[in-house]
Design an enzyme around this catalytic site. Structure first.
Site, mmCIF file in Angstrom:
data_model
loop_
_atom_site.group_PDB
_atom_site.id
_atom_site.type_symbol
_atom_site.label_atom_id
_atom_site.label_comp_id
_atom_site.label_asym_id
_atom_site.label_seq_id
_atom_site.Cartn_x
_atom_site.Cartn_y
_atom_site.Cartn_z
ATOM 1 N N ASP A 6 -100.715 7.559 -3.204
ATOM 2 C CA ASP A 6 -101.349 6.145 -3.790
ATOM 3 C C ASP A 6 -100.804 5.393 -1.800
ATOM 4 O OD1 ASP A 6 -103.338 4.684 -3.859
ATOM 5 O OD2 ASP A 6 -102.184 3.279 -5.093
ATOM 6 N N ASP A 8 -102.904 2.074 -0.340
ATOM 7 C CA ASP A 8 -102.896 0.526 -0.878
ATOM 8 C C ASP A 8 -101.492 0.292 -1.958
ATOM 9 O OD1 ASP A 8 -104.139 -0.072 1.144
ATOM 10 O OD2 ASP A 8 -106.511 0.230 -0.199
ATOM 11 N N ASP A 133 -100.002 2.582 -8.393
ATOM 12 C CA ASP A 133 -99.544 1.596 -8.411
ATOM 13 C C ASP A 133 -101.026 0.722 -9.768
ATOM 14 O OD1 ASP A 133 -101.562 1.293 -6.419
ATOM 15 O OD2 ASP A 133 -101.070 -1.114 -6.855
#
Lengths: 173, 173
Positions: A6, A8, A133
């Site tokens: 991922d 961000d 996240d």
């Protein structure tokens, strides 16, 4: 082995930039620690959230993020062992698309354009490992999942965790 | 059932725009029919190919493409029956990323941003059906494949074919 990573909060510090922008505009000093266990916008006064929500739509926001500590060197090492793809759910922010491409060119030039995915949801990814996240990205993934710790997810359960990039290296290298 | 649909040459007429741009610049009248069985740039004189290769990198090129005939109404009908994602290998052209998002907003507003994928290669897609004009995208796909006919692929074999969007409708609706 296909490894999805991922952007961000995993390789790009979007929360940090959000707070920096917010603190500058309102002359405050909210810290990431104050966002422990909740979304970053929940850590700021309710009457200012609408203003702050704008930041992600501003030109330049995603282009100027700082890389997360040690993500560059560990990810480079991972590309020697895995077929690494960057997978970012970026479609909500059309302004971010080209900026994310240019940001990767600058900070992760070893990730070829063929290995970059900007999508809406991540339910359609077929691969072996996902580092993310967000539970809603990790939960439907069929392979191995690693939750990269971020203030907002400290109370989430159900996935193996990496608290930083050194720990990602220990798990996967 | 997850259905992936490619953009260029399937719902967006990139070849047509390329030739329009080329014919305007060189005062020629090359037609798509002259590109039968080969790439569109192979249909133009070799000494002009470098100039023409630039077109895809120009701002506005992807924003102003015409939708392929009947793609809008048939695709809208398909969204009633399938979980439709648009999947475009767009990463080679960073200028195209935001333009493709805006183009979908204009011509395919019923495709939510969550259902849009801009990627490099398509080997990482997990789903049931893929409609694409390229063998190198269709070959590695695990589900059902439909080759959407385009001048460049008329001699390709190995996949079920749809020659236009009416035929896609006949196959899938």
């Amino acid at each position: 082995m296909i490894l999805f990573v991922d952007m961000d909060e995993v390789i790009a510090d979007a929360c940090g930039a959000f707070l920096e922008r917010y603190n500058l505009e309102f002359n405050e000093s909210v810290t990431l620690a104050q966002c422990h266990g909740r979304e970053v916008w929940e850590g700021i006064p309710e009457e200012r959230r609408d203003v702050a929500r704008r930041y992600h739509h501003e030109d330049g926001f995603f282009r100027n993020l700082k890389p997360i500590a040690n993500s560059q060197e560990i990810l480079k090492a991972l590309t020697q062992k895995y077929n690494v793809y960057i997978a970012s759910a970026a479609m909500e922010f059309p302004n971010s698309l080209r900026e994310k491409s240019e940001w990767l060119d600058e900070h992760f030039p070893f990730i070829h354009w063929k290995k970059r995915i900007l999508c809406g949801d991540k339910h359609i990814l077929k691969g072996d490992i996902l580092i993310d996240d967000r539970s809603f990205n990790l939960d439907p993934f069929e392979g191995r999942t690693i939750m990269f710790t971020s203030p907002h997810n400290v109370n989430s359960k159900g996935h193996q965790r990496a608290n930083n990039w050194q720990e990602v290296g220990e798990l996967l290298l």
